[in-house]
Design an enzyme around this catalytic site. Sequence first.
Site, PDB file in Angstrom:
ATOM      1  N   GLU A 195      -0.652   1.504   9.133  1.00 11.78           N
ATOM      2  CA  GLU A 195      -1.882   2.133   9.618  1.00 11.78           C
ATOM      3  C   GLU A 195      -1.679   2.530  11.079  1.00 11.78           C
ATOM      4  OE1 GLU A 195      -2.102  -0.890   7.998  1.00 11.78           O
ATOM      5  OE2 GLU A 195      -2.683   0.059   6.120  1.00 11.78           O
ATOM      6  N   CYS A 251      -3.147   7.629  -1.830  1.00 13.05           N
ATOM      7  CA  CYS A 251      -4.406   7.834  -2.561  1.00 13.05           C
ATOM      8  C   CYS A 251      -5.567   8.236  -1.661  1.00 13.05           C
ATOM      9  CB  CYS A 251      -4.767   6.609  -3.389  1.00 13.05           C
ATOM     10  SG  CYS A 251      -4.488   5.075  -2.571  1.00 13.05           S
ATOM     11  N   HIS A 256     -12.673   6.233  -3.501  1.00 18.57           N
ATOM     12  CA  HIS A 256     -11.747   5.270  -2.898  1.00 18.57           C
ATOM     13  C   HIS A 256     -12.046   3.843  -3.379  1.00 18.57           C
ATOM     14  CE1 HIS A 256      -8.321   4.965  -0.459  1.00 18.57           C
ATOM     15  NE2 HIS A 256      -8.853   4.220   0.490  1.00 18.57           N
ATOM     16  N   CYS A 267      -4.801  -0.011  -7.419  1.00 15.62           N
ATOM     17  CA  CYS A 267      -3.685  -0.415  -6.531  1.00 15.62           C
ATOM     18  C   CYS A 267      -3.658  -1.915  -6.276  1.00 15.62           C
ATOM     19  CB  CYS A 267      -3.741   0.367  -5.224  1.00 15.62           C
ATOM     20  SG  CYS A 267      -5.177   0.055  -4.183  1.00 15.62           S
ATOM     21  N   TYR A 318      -9.200   1.142  -5.628  1.00  6.88           N
ATOM     22  CA  TYR A 318      -8.805  -0.257  -5.445  1.00  6.88           C
ATOM     23  C   TYR A 318      -8.768  -1.027  -6.767  1.00  6.88           C
ATOM     24  CZ  TYR A 318      -9.104   0.302  -0.375  1.00  6.88           C
ATOM     25  OH  TYR A 318      -8.884   0.691   0.909  1.00  6.88           O
ATOM     26  N   GLU A 370      -7.516  -5.072   3.850  1.00  9.88           N
ATOM     27  CA  GLU A 370      -7.907  -3.757   3.336  1.00  9.88           C
ATOM     28  C   GLU A 370      -8.845  -3.917   2.146  1.00  9.88           C
ATOM     29  OE1 GLU A 370      -4.761  -1.074   2.199  1.00  9.88           O
ATOM     30  OE2 GLU A 370      -6.211   0.444   1.632  1.00  9.88           O
ATOM     31  N   CYS A 372       0.859  -1.190   0.000  1.00 15.93           N
ATOM     32  CA  CYS A 372       0.000   0.000   0.000  1.00 15.93           C
ATOM     33  C   CYS A 372       0.889   1.232   0.000  1.00 15.93           C
ATOM     34  CB  CYS A 372      -0.896  -0.018   1.237  1.00 15.93           C
ATOM     35  SG  CYS A 372      -1.808   1.528   1.458  1.00 15.93           S
ATOM     36  N   THR A 392      -4.209   5.025   7.268  1.00 15.40           N
ATOM     37  CA  THR A 392      -3.150   4.609   6.346  1.00 15.40           C
ATOM     38  C   THR A 392      -2.152   5.739   6.113  1.00 15.40           C
ATOM     39  OG1 THR A 392      -4.576   3.052   5.204  1.00 15.40           O
ATOM     40  CG2 THR A 392      -2.734   3.919   3.946  1.00 15.40           C
TER      41      THR A 392
END
Length: 485
Positions: free
Chosen positions: A258, A104, A293, A300, A297, A448, A100, A191
Amino acid sequence: MALMTGEQYEESIRKLKLNIYMLGEKIDNPVDDPILRPSLNSVKMTYDLAQQAEYEDLMTTTSNLTGEKINRFTNLHQSSEDLVKKVKMQRLLGQKTAACFQRCVGMDAFNSVYSTTYEVDKQYKTNYFKNFKKFLTYVQDNDLTVDGAMTDPKGDRGLSPSKQADPDLYLRVVEIRPDGIIVRGAKAHQTGMCNSHEVLVLPTIAMRPEDKEYAVAFSVPTDTEGITMIIGRQSCDTRKSEKDADIDVGNKVFGGVEALVVFDDVFVPNERIFLNGETEYAGMLVERFAGYHRQSYGGCKVGVGDVLIGAAALAADYNGAARASHIKDKLIEMTHLNETLYACGIACSAEGHQTKAGNYEINLLLANVCKQNITRFPYEIVRLAEDIAGGVMVTLPSEKDYNNPATREYVDKYLVGVASVSTENRMRILRLIENLSLGTAAVGYRTESMHGAGSPQAQRIMIARQGNIPAKKKLAKAIARIKEE
Ligand SMILES: Cc1cc2nc3c(=O)[nH]c(=O)nc-3n(C[C@H](O)[C@H](O)[C@H](O)COP(=O)(O)OP(=O)(O)OC[C@H]3O[C@@H](n4cnc5c(N)ncnc54)[C@H](O)[C@@H]3O)c2cc1C
C-alpha cells in the site's frame, strides 16, 4: 494485444517512471526491490493464471465493449454468473499467493464508474460515460492493472471536505483549463499503486453542493508528473531485504503493498474526466464501489484463509497433536467460518441485478453482510491458527541461527516435533502462520479485513438502509393478526 503474459506485465511496469519513496529513500527500480518484488509477483499471478488453459474460464472472458478476449480483472460484469466467477477467481488468487493480489480494486472501480457515469450523463448530458468507455477499452486492449483510488486522508473525520482546516485533505480540483483540470490532494492506503499502469480516482464520501470541487473522478497514468508514492511500512517488512532470507520471511515469493499517494497539481485531460462537480452522484459512486469491493473480500480473504487453515493443520501434524479432538474441532470451526465468508460472496453475486448501464451489480445488502463478517471471522481464524501453532510461532530462533553451525544442532534437536518431520519444515510452516497472523501478510488478511472497503460501521449503515425493517414489521403484524388502527 488482448492478454499480457506475466513477463510482459513485469517489463511494462519496469518501463514506467514511477516516483516512489520507501524507508526514507527514493526507489528507482521497484520491480527488483526485495521488499516490493513479492507484491509485484502477486499481481503477476493474475496474468500468469490467465495464460493457463485450466483457469481460462475463470480468468478470462469476452469484452462487451470490443468482443475481444480479456482478463476478467478488466471486465464489466455481464451477468450474475460473471459476478460469481469473479469471486471464484479471487479465491483462486488468494490460494495461489496467500497475499493481496491488488488488481481487484481497479476492477471494482471500473464497474461502479461505468454504471454511475451512464446515469450522470443521462441527467446532465455530460460526456463521462463515453470518456470512461474509451479509457476502459484502452485498459482492456492493453491488459492493464489499474489502482482504484478512493480513500482520502480525511483529516478531521467530523468535518466535510470543504470545512477542513487544510482544503487538500480531500482531493480536489484546483484549476479548470480549456483542455482539462488540475487536481491536488492525496489518496491514502493505495493498494498496488506501484504495480499499476494507471490510477482511477473516485470521491470517498457522499457530498453536498458546497463540496463541488471535491466531487471528481478521473484516471491518469501512474507515472504522471506530480504523483508521488510513499510506501507503507508493514510489520516485519525488512526481513525480505535480509541477505539470503527464506524461511524467516514466511511467504518469500508473494506479498501486498500500500502507499500514500500524493497528487501535487496533476493535470487531467478532459477525456479522462468521469465526474466533475456533480456532487449528488458522489454518494452513488461510493456506494456502488464499496458494494463491489465488499463482495471481493468474500473471495480473496477466503483463498488466503484456505492457506492459513492448511498451515494450521500442518502445524498440528508436525507437532503430533493432529489426532486430538479439540484440534480437529478447531480446524472444523476455521473451515466453517471461512466457508461462511465464501457463501456470502457467492450469495451477493448470485442475487445480482442489471444496472441501467447494462453491467451487473451485486445485491448490496448481502455484500455488506459479507464484509461485516469479514471484519470478524479472519480474526477468529487467526486466533485458532495461533492456538494450534503454539508459542513457538513467535519465539522461534531466526534462520540465521538455524544456519549457524554453533547453534544449528540445538535448534534442530529441541525444536523438532514428530520425529518424521524435519525441524526446518516445522519452522517453515510456523513462519507462514506468523506471516499471515502478524507479519507482512497480516496487513491484507487482518487489518484490511477490518478497514478495507470501509470500516465496520460503514457496513452497518448500509445494512440499516437496506434491511427494510418496515417490511419485516408488516410480516410480523400479518402473523400476529394485528389490524392497523
Ligand atoms: C490494507 C488496506 C488496503 C486498502 N486499500 C485501499 C485501496 O486500494 N484504495 C482505497 O481507496 N482505499 C484503500 N483502503 C482504505 C480503506 O477503504 C479505509 O481504510 C477505510 O475506508 C477506513 O478509512 P480510514 O482508514 O481512514 O479509517 P478512519 O476514517 O480513520 O476510521 C477509524 C475509525 O473512526 C470511525 N470514523 C471515521 N469517520 C467517522 C465519522 N465521520 N463518524 C463516526 N465514526 C467515524 C470509523 O468507523 C473507524 O471506526 C485500504 C485500507 C487498508 C487497511
